[in-house]
Design an enzyme around this catalytic site. Sequence first.
Site, mmCIF file in Angstrom:
data_model
loop_
_atom_site.group_PDB
_atom_site.id
_atom_site.type_symbol
_atom_site.label_atom_id
_atom_site.label_comp_id
_atom_site.label_asym_id
_atom_site.label_seq_id
_atom_site.Cartn_x
_atom_site.Cartn_y
_atom_site.Cartn_z
ATOM 1 N N ARG A 77 0.242 14.235 -12.564
ATOM 2 C CA ARG A 77 -0.537 13.178 -11.896
ATOM 3 C C ARG A 77 -1.267 13.652 -10.650
ATOM 4 N NH1 ARG A 77 4.923 11.512 -11.662
ATOM 5 N NH2 ARG A 77 5.919 11.940 -9.660
ATOM 6 N N ASP A 78 -1.994 12.710 -10.084
ATOM 7 C CA ASP A 78 -2.677 12.845 -8.793
ATOM 8 C C ASP A 78 -3.821 13.860 -8.827
ATOM 9 O OD1 ASP A 78 -0.601 11.158 -8.166
ATOM 10 O OD2 ASP A 78 0.602 12.681 -7.155
ATOM 11 N N MET A 118 0.851 -1.195 0.000
ATOM 12 C CA MET A 118 0.000 0.000 0.000
ATOM 13 C C MET A 118 0.886 1.244 0.000
ATOM 14 S SD MET A 118 -2.178 1.417 3.274
ATOM 15 C CE MET A 118 -3.805 0.787 2.975
ATOM 16 N N ASN A 119 0.530 2.270 -0.814
ATOM 17 C CA ASN A 119 1.078 3.608 -0.547
ATOM 18 C C ASN A 119 -0.056 4.610 -0.426
ATOM 19 O OD1 ASN A 119 1.961 2.935 -3.536
ATOM 20 N ND2 ASN A 119 2.035 5.137 -3.561
ATOM 21 N N ASP A 120 -0.059 5.691 -1.161
ATOM 22 C CA ASP A 120 -0.966 6.822 -0.872
ATOM 23 C C ASP A 120 -2.430 6.455 -0.633
ATOM 24 O OD1 ASP A 120 1.331 7.730 -2.103
ATOM 25 O OD2 ASP A 120 0.311 8.881 -3.656
ATOM 26 N N PHE A 127 -2.542 5.351 -10.987
ATOM 27 C CA PHE A 127 -1.888 6.129 -9.930
ATOM 28 C C PHE A 127 -2.921 6.935 -9.133
ATOM 29 C CE2 PHE A 127 2.907 6.555 -11.168
ATOM 30 C CZ PHE A 127 3.028 5.179 -11.172
ATOM 31 N N SER A 128 -2.395 7.712 -8.195
ATOM 32 C CA SER A 128 -3.252 8.398 -7.216
ATOM 33 C C SER A 128 -4.263 9.361 -7.830
ATOM 34 C CB SER A 128 -2.378 9.171 -6.233
ATOM 35 O OG SER A 128 -1.737 8.271 -5.381
HETATM 36 C C1 FRU Z 1 3.157 9.635 -4.231
HETATM 37 C C2 FRU Z 1 3.109 8.993 -5.580
HETATM 38 C C3 FRU Z 1 2.121 9.700 -6.493
HETATM 39 C C4 FRU Z 1 1.774 8.641 -7.498
HETATM 40 C C5 FRU Z 1 1.789 7.384 -6.652
HETATM 41 C C6 FRU Z 1 2.257 6.168 -7.376
HETATM 42 O O1 FRU Z 1 3.568 8.798 -3.201
HETATM 43 O O2 FRU Z 1 4.388 8.972 -6.163
HETATM 44 O O3 FRU Z 1 2.607 10.896 -7.054
HETATM 45 O O4 FRU Z 1 0.544 8.858 -8.092
HETATM 46 O O5 FRU Z 1 2.626 7.653 -5.540
HETATM 47 O O6 FRU Z 1 2.035 5.014 -6.634
#
Ligand code: FRU
Length: 466
Positions: free
Chosen positions: A160-161, A34-36, A94-95
């Site tokens: 992104r994001d 898991m990340n963001d 991605f996020s």
């Molecule tokens: C931040 C990030 C975002 C990206 C995602 C990829 O932690 O680098 O910018 O969308 O993680 O997993």
Amino acid sequence: MTISQANQYVEKNKHKVNTMYRLMFHAMPELGWMNDPNGLVFYRGEYHIFYQHHPYDSVWGPMHWGHMVSKDLVRFTYLPIALAPDQEDETGCFSGGAIVDQKDKDQLHVFYTKHFDKNGLIIERQGLATTTDGIHFEKNSKPIIDVDLIAPHGLIQDARDPFPFYENGFYYVILGSKDEHNQGKFLIFRSKDLKTFTFHDALIDPIMKNSMAECPDLVKFEHDDVFLFSRIDFTKQKNRNISEYFIGRFDIENKKYKYEYQGLIDSGHHFYAPQTLKDDQNRVIMIGWMEIWGDPNVTHDLGHEWQGALTFPRELKIVDHQLLQYPIEEIISYRKASRKLEKGIILEKCLDLEIEDTDTHFSIKFSDPKDQENYFEIGYEDKKFYIDGNQLKSNALSRKESRNSYDSIKLRILIDTSSFEIFINDGIEAFTSRVYMESIHFMIVTNQNLKGTVHQLVIGGDESNV
Ligand code: FRU
């Protein structure tokens, strides 16, 4: 890579997870990485949390969106994976963020980055997916913000994001990006119908020089706005990922911005990419990733088959133009037994600790009962609060000091199995760090008069997160 493959894989393999360092009242992946946090939203009476997820391994990989729901943000229920990189122009989802449709409150839209990386070619476009049952998402067949819209303003491999919000008849989307000179930028697009987006403006601040801008989020309070963001600081070799905020006025519609104050969101070791949501009580709640890029993946390295967690949700408030963050009050109903702070007690895995206001120096060592040389220290000296994990055997952590000086301090500390979240003076500053010890024993080293209360937290029940 399809959603059903991913869900089947999780179902088949989730029993392999080693629970030793699993958290009890924090969101974690059922299996894998898991990340963001993504798409935080209060939708049809429940909190929905999506997250960057690689179900097939406990390291970062082709990104999916994991999904869980909660009624109180303390206990979570896993739902099927919401997005998988299953389109031609995606090797990862991605996020991004979520928004409830303005006309039809049963429709939830998620904006995500269609990350593409093949044979050295990297492209980031923005996609939209919609659900009406809160579980199954239908992706738009085409990107809603494609390279032609991004290219004049930012690099198409670094855009992104998407953070969506609605104001005065428009859906807005803010992206993190940068230009070819490494000037970090936030690009703003808008649309009346969620079908056609046009470029609106860019937010460029000197602080974003030599940076990649990531994970924007904008919160409107009555008198102040808070713009939260993360960035990769290219001038640094280590600890390059930072999450910060601006307080000011961000009148996006009229392109008028007033920056009044800028600060670091969390002063600890493990905090990144936070997002906020507003709930039915109009509370602003922030959740971050309780890890950081570049640090050891402790549970992965131990072969525990999972890695990563989110912070405990924090309510954000603005008091005297200052940003306060404090654990949401729901955790209080999980306090089951309380006792006085005492030297040398053995602590349970889940605690809510309150340390009363003091102007006298102190330090506390949280040590392993079997090995007292293995400890995590916190303290207060020369008006500064500090944390120091240099003596930790599993993941040594540098000493970090508070940014502010305090004439006196009181603390609130949430401890969950392998995490510490420390709030100074009602949340004026926060420190978040992951600490891995088999069990925690506790010693007051100086200032025997330090007063406090240890509340044991019992989460339990069928929906408990382990
Ligand atoms: C931040 C990030 C975002 C990206 C995602 C990829 O932690 O680098 O910018 O969308 O993680 O997993």
